[in-house]
Design a protein around this motif. Structure first.
Motif, PDB file in Angstrom:
ATOM      1  N   UNK A   1      -5.884  24.855 -35.098  1.00 44.74           N
ATOM      2  CA  UNK A   1      -4.916  25.415 -34.166  1.00 44.74           C
ATOM      3  C   UNK A   1      -3.599  25.706 -34.893  1.00 44.74           C
ATOM      4  N   UNK A   2      -3.627  26.598 -35.891  1.00 43.35           N
ATOM      5  CA  UNK A   2      -2.400  26.886 -36.641  1.00 43.35           C
ATOM      6  C   UNK A   2      -1.371  27.597 -35.758  1.00 43.35           C
ATOM      7  N   UNK A   3      -0.077  27.347 -35.915  1.00 46.41           N
ATOM      8  CA  UNK A   3       0.524  26.483 -36.932  1.00 46.41           C
ATOM      9  C   UNK A   3       0.768  25.053 -36.461  1.00 46.41           C
TER      10      UNK A   3
ATOM     11  N   UNK B   1      -7.122  19.491 -48.171  1.00 49.86           N
ATOM     12  CA  UNK B   1      -7.876  18.527 -47.353  1.00 49.86           C
ATOM     13  C   UNK B   1      -6.971  17.733 -46.419  1.00 49.86           C
ATOM     14  N   UNK B   2      -5.728  18.166 -46.303  1.00 52.40           N
ATOM     15  CA  UNK B   2      -4.753  17.446 -45.480  1.00 52.40           C
ATOM     16  C   UNK B   2      -4.450  18.219 -44.210  1.00 52.40           C
ATOM     17  N   UNK B   3      -4.342  17.503 -43.082  1.00 49.87           N
ATOM     18  CA  UNK B   3      -3.956  18.129 -41.822  1.00 49.87           C
ATOM     19  C   UNK B   3      -2.435  18.246 -41.784  1.00 49.87           C
ATOM     20  N   UNK B   4      -1.965  19.471 -41.627  1.00 47.53           N
ATOM     21  CA  UNK B   4      -0.531  19.744 -41.594  1.00 47.53           C
ATOM     22  C   UNK B   4      -0.210  20.554 -40.334  1.00 47.53           C
ATOM     23  N   UNK B   5       1.064  20.898 -40.154  1.00 46.08           N
ATOM     24  CA  UNK B   5       1.458  21.727 -39.027  1.00 46.08           C
ATOM     25  C   UNK B   5       2.560  21.085 -38.196  1.00 46.08           C
ATOM     26  N   UNK B   6       2.972  21.805 -37.169  1.00 42.98           N
ATOM     27  CA  UNK B   6       4.075  21.352 -36.312  1.00 42.98           C
ATOM     28  C   UNK B   6       3.786  19.979 -35.710  1.00 42.98           C
ATOM     29  N   UNK B   7       2.631  19.830 -35.074  1.00 45.68           N
ATOM     30  CA  UNK B   7       2.299  18.556 -34.432  1.00 45.68           C
ATOM     31  C   UNK B   7       2.200  17.425 -35.439  1.00 45.68           C
ATOM     32  N   UNK B   8       1.591  17.710 -36.584  1.00 48.18           N
ATOM     33  CA  UNK B   8       1.430  16.683 -37.620  1.00 48.18           C
ATOM     34  C   UNK B   8       2.785  16.189 -38.117  1.00 48.18           C
TER      35      UNK B   8
ATOM     36  N   UNK C   1       0.594  31.510 -31.123  1.00 46.98           N
ATOM     37  CA  UNK C   1       0.740  31.306 -32.567  1.00 46.98           C
ATOM     38  C   UNK C   1      -0.615  31.318 -33.290  1.00 46.98           C
ATOM     39  N   UNK C   2      -1.622  30.588 -32.794  1.00 48.73           N
ATOM     40  CA  UNK C   2      -2.951  30.739 -33.385  1.00 48.73           C
ATOM     41  C   UNK C   2      -3.453  32.176 -33.274  1.00 48.73           C
ATOM     42  N   UNK C   3      -3.134  32.846 -32.158  1.00 48.15           N
ATOM     43  CA  UNK C   3      -3.559  34.236 -31.978  1.00 48.15           C
ATOM     44  C   UNK C   3      -3.012  35.104 -33.109  1.00 48.15           C
ATOM     45  N   UNK C   4      -1.742  34.904 -33.458  1.00 44.51           N
ATOM     46  CA  UNK C   4      -1.140  35.669 -34.553  1.00 44.51           C
ATOM     47  C   UNK C   4      -1.888  35.430 -35.863  1.00 44.51           C
ATOM     48  N   UNK C   5      -2.248  34.174 -36.106  1.00 44.37           N
ATOM     49  CA  UNK C   5      -2.957  33.841 -37.346  1.00 44.37           C
ATOM     50  C   UNK C   5      -4.332  34.494 -37.383  1.00 44.37           C
ATOM     51  N   UNK C   6      -5.041  34.474 -36.256  1.00 41.61           N
ATOM     52  CA  UNK C   6      -6.378  35.082 -36.204  1.00 41.61           C
ATOM     53  C   UNK C   6      -6.302  36.601 -36.397  1.00 41.61           C
ATOM     54  N   UNK C   7      -5.319  37.230 -35.778  1.00 42.28           N
ATOM     55  CA  UNK C   7      -5.173  38.684 -35.912  1.00 42.28           C
ATOM     56  C   UNK C   7      -4.797  39.053 -37.342  1.00 42.28           C
ATOM     57  N   UNK C   8      -3.937  38.265 -37.957  1.00 44.57           N
ATOM     58  CA  UNK C   8      -3.543  38.532 -39.339  1.00 44.57           C
ATOM     59  C   UNK C   8      -4.723  38.409 -40.297  1.00 44.57           C
ATOM     60  N   UNK C   9      -5.666  37.540 -39.951  1.00 39.75           N
ATOM     61  CA  UNK C   9      -6.807  37.286 -40.837  1.00 39.75           C
ATOM     62  C   UNK C   9      -8.005  38.185 -40.550  1.00 39.75           C
ATOM     63  N   UNK C  10      -7.941  38.972 -39.478  1.00 41.32           N
ATOM     64  CA  UNK C  10      -9.092  39.800 -39.088  1.00 41.32           C
ATOM     65  C   UNK C  10      -8.643  41.224 -38.784  1.00 41.32           C
ATOM     66  N   UNK C  11      -9.071  42.183 -39.588  1.00 40.86           N
ATOM     67  CA  UNK C  11      -8.725  43.583 -39.343  1.00 40.86           C
ATOM     68  C   UNK C  11      -9.320  44.068 -38.028  1.00 40.86           C
ATOM     69  N   UNK C  12      -8.622  44.996 -37.386  1.00 37.46           N
ATOM     70  CA  UNK C  12      -9.151  45.623 -36.179  1.00 37.46           C
ATOM     71  C   UNK C  12      -8.851  44.901 -34.893  1.00 37.46           C
ATOM     72  N   UNK C  13      -8.053  43.825 -34.965  1.00 36.23           N
ATOM     73  CA  UNK C  13      -7.688  43.085 -33.752  1.00 36.23           C
ATOM     74  C   UNK C  13      -6.195  43.210 -33.501  1.00 36.23           C
TER      75      UNK C  13
END
Length: 245
Positions: A33-35, A42-49, A182-194
């Motif tokens: 669930x980035x960010x 191998x480490x869990x990072x992000x706002x919540x972490x 925010x996860x939506x932005x990451x998925x769109x950035x990583x996948x063309x055509x969305x």
């Protein structure tokens, strides 16, 4: 005498282990669930972490993070497997029957991802009379809860993680995906055509889930969280991952 000393040393070691265990705060999350939570190497990072680590530091405790399916977090809190759940989780009436929630620490937006050129142009299209668009969501999230209520089980496809829902969109199994912005932005950035629609599906507040009976921990978390909000720490962490536009 030597046996007595050895016994005392052993007891001291056991006490140290017990103390270390007692001073550990275990957080359950879903690290897809980035960010807010994701893996970096191998480490869990992000706002919540980072917010959780700051809370643990305030309380003089060591933070341990366990990755699990999102729908398993609240059951893990209620059974005592973890001390609290933190995973971009929204307060809902249904969840309040099982857990208590801390004060809010961030605001989330439920966004709509579609393929470029999609006939779905706004959130209103999903509610249009006779609409049959299939909606992909992450199982047990508020996106799932809201969409199931709004559109019915037949139109909602549930997936263990958001990435699976996005893959289903790419392959035409669903017509859109509703997930946090925010996860939506990451998925769109990583996948063309969305792309993400301009219109929002829902706005909600994130909080930390704690067992109903563990009011002492809830009070401590709220106290630490207030200090971290007041001194700007929470804002700094959020802006580190979500720069102001």
């Amino acid at each position: 005498m030597k046996k007595l000393i050895a016994l005392l040393v052993a007891l001291m070691m056991l006490g140290a282990v017990a103390a270390a265990t007692a001073d550990t705060l275990t957080m359950g999350t879903n690290a897809s669930f980035p960010p807010y939570e994701f893996y970096e190497n191998e480490k869990i990072v992000g706002i919540d972490a980072e917010i959780a680590a700051a809370i643990a530091e305030k309380l003089g405790m060591e933070l341990k993070i366990e990755d699990m399916e999102f729908k398993a977090i609240i059951p893990a809190v209620t059974t005592g497997k973890i001390d609290f759940g933190m995973a971009g989780m929204t307060v809902t009436e249904e969840r309040l029957q099982s857990v208590n929630f801390s004060e809010t620490y961030a605001t989330g937006i439920q966004a709509i991802i579609v393929k470029e050129g999609s006939e779905i142009k706004s959130v209103d299209d999903l509610y249009a009379e006779g609409a049959t668009w299939k909606v992909g969501v992450q199982d047990a999230t508020t996106g799932d809860i809201y969409c199931t209520d709004d559109f019915g089980e037949d139109r909602v496809s549930k997936f263990p993680v958001g990435a699976d829902a996005v893959e289903a969109l790419k392959t035409g199994k669903v017509d859109c995906v509703i997930i946090d912005n925010e996860p939506a932005k990451a998925y769109v950035a990583a996948n063309d055509g969305l792309t993400i629609l301009d219109s929002q599906y829902a706005v909600e507040d994130y909080a930390i889930a704690v067992a109903l009976e563990n009011t002492e921990l809830l009070e401590k978390i709220n106290g630490a969280l207030k200090e971290l909000i007041d001194d700007g720490t929470v804002k700094g962490i959020v802006e580190k991952y979500i720069p102001a536009e």
